[in-house]
Design a protein around this motif. Structure first.
Motif, PDB file in Angstrom:
ATOM      1  N   GLU A 150     104.397  77.023   8.780  1.00  0.00           N
ATOM      2  CA  GLU A 150     103.051  76.843   8.238  1.00  0.00           C
ATOM      3  C   GLU A 150     102.852  75.433   7.685  1.00  0.00           C
ATOM      4  O   GLU A 150     101.768  74.856   7.833  1.00  0.00           O
ATOM      5  CB  GLU A 150     102.765  77.892   7.169  1.00  0.00           C
ATOM      6  CG  GLU A 150     102.585  79.275   7.767  1.00  0.00           C
ATOM      7  CD  GLU A 150     102.477  80.385   6.733  1.00  0.00           C
ATOM      8  OE1 GLU A 150     102.892  80.176   5.570  1.00  0.00           O
ATOM      9  OE2 GLU A 150     101.984  81.457   7.106  1.00  0.00           O
ATOM     10  N   ASN A 151     103.885  74.869   7.072  1.00  0.00           N
ATOM     11  CA  ASN A 151     103.775  73.493   6.566  1.00  0.00           C
ATOM     12  C   ASN A 151     103.565  72.490   7.700  1.00  0.00           C
ATOM     13  O   ASN A 151     102.756  71.571   7.579  1.00  0.00           O
ATOM     14  CB  ASN A 151     105.004  73.119   5.738  1.00  0.00           C
ATOM     15  CG  ASN A 151     105.011  73.791   4.385  1.00  0.00           C
ATOM     16  OD1 ASN A 151     103.969  74.166   3.848  1.00  0.00           O
ATOM     17  ND2 ASN A 151     106.193  73.938   3.812  1.00  0.00           N
ATOM     18  N   HIS A 152     104.286  72.678   8.799  1.00  0.00           N
ATOM     19  CA  HIS A 152     104.109  71.782   9.942  1.00  0.00           C
ATOM     20  C   HIS A 152     102.703  71.941  10.535  1.00  0.00           C
ATOM     21  O   HIS A 152     102.075  70.942  10.917  1.00  0.00           O
ATOM     22  CB  HIS A 152     105.166  72.038  11.016  1.00  0.00           C
ATOM     23  CG  HIS A 152     106.497  71.439  10.696  1.00  0.00           C
ATOM     24  ND1 HIS A 152     106.692  70.076  10.590  1.00  0.00           N
ATOM     25  CD2 HIS A 152     107.702  72.012  10.459  1.00  0.00           C
ATOM     26  CE1 HIS A 152     107.958  69.835  10.300  1.00  0.00           C
ATOM     27  NE2 HIS A 152     108.592  70.997  10.211  1.00  0.00           N
ATOM     28  N   LEU A 153     102.208  73.154  10.597  1.00  0.00           N
ATOM     29  CA  LEU A 153     100.870  73.349  11.145  1.00  0.00           C
ATOM     30  C   LEU A 153      99.802  72.799  10.212  1.00  0.00           C
ATOM     31  O   LEU A 153      98.766  72.302  10.669  1.00  0.00           O
ATOM     32  CB  LEU A 153     100.616  74.819  11.457  1.00  0.00           C
ATOM     33  CG  LEU A 153     101.467  75.415  12.582  1.00  0.00           C
ATOM     34  CD1 LEU A 153     100.961  76.793  12.962  1.00  0.00           C
ATOM     35  CD2 LEU A 153     101.514  74.512  13.796  1.00  0.00           C
ATOM     36  N   LYS A 154     100.055  72.841   8.927  1.00  0.00           N
ATOM     37  CA  LYS A 154      99.124  72.236   7.971  1.00  0.00           C
ATOM     38  C   LYS A 154      99.060  70.728   8.201  1.00  0.00           C
ATOM     39  O   LYS A 154      97.973  70.134   8.239  1.00  0.00           O
ATOM     40  CB  LYS A 154      99.555  72.535   6.540  1.00  0.00           C
ATOM     41  CG  LYS A 154      98.642  71.938   5.503  1.00  0.00           C
ATOM     42  CD  LYS A 154      99.115  72.239   4.090  1.00  0.00           C
ATOM     43  CE  LYS A 154      98.189  71.537   3.103  1.00  0.00           C
ATOM     44  NZ  LYS A 154      98.778  71.394   1.795  1.00  0.00           N
ATOM     45  N   THR A 155     100.218  70.109   8.374  1.00  0.00           N
ATOM     46  CA  THR A 155     100.262  68.671   8.651  1.00  0.00           C
ATOM     47  C   THR A 155      99.591  68.368   9.988  1.00  0.00           C
ATOM     48  O   THR A 155      98.838  67.392  10.111  1.00  0.00           O
ATOM     49  CB  THR A 155     101.717  68.165   8.645  1.00  0.00           C
ATOM     50  OG1 THR A 155     102.296  68.455   7.369  1.00  0.00           O
ATOM     51  CG2 THR A 155     101.794  66.673   8.913  1.00  0.00           C
ATOM     52  N   ALA A 156      99.842  69.203  10.982  1.00  0.00           N
ATOM     53  CA  ALA A 156      99.201  69.028  12.291  1.00  0.00           C
ATOM     54  C   ALA A 156      97.684  69.075  12.148  1.00  0.00           C
ATOM     55  O   ALA A 156      96.968  68.257  12.744  1.00  0.00           O
ATOM     56  CB  ALA A 156      99.673  70.111  13.263  1.00  0.00           C
ATOM     57  N   ASN A 157      97.212  69.999  11.344  1.00  0.00           N
ATOM     58  CA  ASN A 157      95.770  70.121  11.139  1.00  0.00           C
ATOM     59  C   ASN A 157      95.200  68.857  10.492  1.00  0.00           C
ATOM     60  O   ASN A 157      94.097  68.416  10.836  1.00  0.00           O
ATOM     61  CB  ASN A 157      95.465  71.350  10.292  1.00  0.00           C
ATOM     62  CG  ASN A 157      94.007  71.709  10.339  1.00  0.00           C
ATOM     63  OD1 ASN A 157      93.504  72.131  11.374  1.00  0.00           O
ATOM     64  ND2 ASN A 157      93.318  71.522   9.223  1.00  0.00           N
ATOM     65  N   GLU A 158      95.931  68.273   9.559  1.00  0.00           N
ATOM     66  CA  GLU A 158      95.481  67.034   8.913  1.00  0.00           C
ATOM     67  C   GLU A 158      95.328  65.910   9.941  1.00  0.00           C
ATOM     68  O   GLU A 158      94.356  65.148   9.892  1.00  0.00           O
ATOM     69  CB  GLU A 158      96.455  66.624   7.807  1.00  0.00           C
ATOM     70  CG  GLU A 158      96.432  67.568   6.618  1.00  0.00           C
ATOM     71  CD  GLU A 158      97.579  67.357   5.642  1.00  0.00           C
ATOM     72  OE1 GLU A 158      98.407  66.443   5.844  1.00  0.00           O
ATOM     73  OE2 GLU A 158      97.658  68.136   4.667  1.00  0.00           O
ATOM     74  N   PHE A 159      96.259  65.822  10.885  1.00  0.00           N
ATOM     75  CA  PHE A 159      96.152  64.810  11.935  1.00  0.00           C
ATOM     76  C   PHE A 159      94.972  65.099  12.871  1.00  0.00           C
ATOM     77  O   PHE A 159      94.265  64.186  13.298  1.00  0.00           O
ATOM     78  CB  PHE A 159      97.452  64.707  12.744  1.00  0.00           C
ATOM     79  CG  PHE A 159      98.520  63.900  12.071  1.00  0.00           C
ATOM     80  CD1 PHE A 159      98.378  62.529  11.902  1.00  0.00           C
ATOM     81  CD2 PHE A 159      99.680  64.502  11.616  1.00  0.00           C
ATOM     82  CE1 PHE A 159      99.368  61.766  11.289  1.00  0.00           C
ATOM     83  CE2 PHE A 159     100.684  63.761  10.994  1.00  0.00           C
ATOM     84  CZ  PHE A 159     100.527  62.388  10.829  1.00  0.00           C
ATOM     85  N   ILE A 160      94.744  66.376  13.175  1.00  0.00           N
ATOM     86  CA  ILE A 160      93.611  66.750  14.026  1.00  0.00           C
ATOM     87  C   ILE A 160      92.301  66.364  13.353  1.00  0.00           C
ATOM     88  O   ILE A 160      91.379  65.856  13.996  1.00  0.00           O
ATOM     89  CB  ILE A 160      93.636  68.261  14.360  1.00  0.00           C
ATOM     90  CG1 ILE A 160      94.701  68.550  15.413  1.00  0.00           C
ATOM     91  CG2 ILE A 160      92.272  68.773  14.821  1.00  0.00           C
ATOM     92  CD1 ILE A 160      94.408  67.999  16.802  1.00  0.00           C
ATOM     93  N   VAL A 161      92.209  66.594  12.055  1.00  0.00           N
ATOM     94  CA  VAL A 161      90.987  66.227  11.324  1.00  0.00           C
ATOM     95  C   VAL A 161      90.754  64.717  11.403  1.00  0.00           C
ATOM     96  O   VAL A 161      89.627  64.262  11.625  1.00  0.00           O
ATOM     97  CB  VAL A 161      91.048  66.719   9.861  1.00  0.00           C
ATOM     98  CG1 VAL A 161      89.939  66.104   9.019  1.00  0.00           C
ATOM     99  CG2 VAL A 161      90.970  68.243   9.804  1.00  0.00           C
ATOM    100  N   LYS A 162      91.813  63.928  11.247  1.00  0.00           N
ATOM    101  CA  LYS A 162      91.683  62.466  11.363  1.00  0.00           C
ATOM    102  C   LYS A 162      91.187  62.079  12.752  1.00  0.00           C
ATOM    103  O   LYS A 162      90.294  61.238  12.899  1.00  0.00           O
ATOM    104  CB  LYS A 162      93.020  61.780  11.088  1.00  0.00           C
ATOM    105  CG  LYS A 162      93.439  61.782   9.648  1.00  0.00           C
ATOM    106  CD  LYS A 162      94.801  61.108   9.484  1.00  0.00           C
ATOM    107  CE  LYS A 162      95.315  61.212   8.066  1.00  0.00           C
ATOM    108  NZ  LYS A 162      96.649  60.600   7.922  1.00  0.00           N
TER     109      LYS A 162
END
Length: 108
Positions: free
Chosen positions: A39-51
């Motif tokens: 879940e932590n990795h997917l949270k970080t992935a989501n942050e990059f997607i938002v950028k």
């Protein structure tokens, strides 16, 4: 505008690529049933997607009302494709975590 599109396209590709890497790390953690890490990795992935999505939106908004006569940039098309593909991968990964947790809880 030409340089801005090319530069922004590379920003989108970079951030989407980082999202893919984090998504892959999350799925690897899921294989080990390490839900917190996944879940932590997917949270970080989501942050990059938002950028990446923010950069994509900036370009689209700058073109509103000015699309006719504007040149087509393959790199921007590639950036859009990369963003949408990885966004889909991230969505599927999020669902896989939920499914895995549900199955794990049922067999415990």
């Amino acid at each position: 505008m030409d340089n801005k599109i090319v530069e922004t396209s590379f920003d989108i590709i970079f951030n989407a690529g980082e999202a893919r890497t984090e998504c892959e790390r999350g799925l690897k953690a899921l294989e080990e049933l390490d839900y917190e890490t996944a879940e932590n990795h997917l949270k970080t992935a989501n942050e990059f997607i938002v950028k990446a999505h923010t950069k994509h939106t900036e370009i689209l908004q700058s073109y509103i009302g000015e699309m006719e006569g504007q040149p087509f940039y393959m790199i921007f098309s590639h950036a859009q494709d990369t963003l949408m593909t990885i966004n889909s991968e991230l969505l599927i990964a999020k669902h896989l975590i939920k499914i895995s947790k549900a199955l794990y809880d049922k067999i415990k």
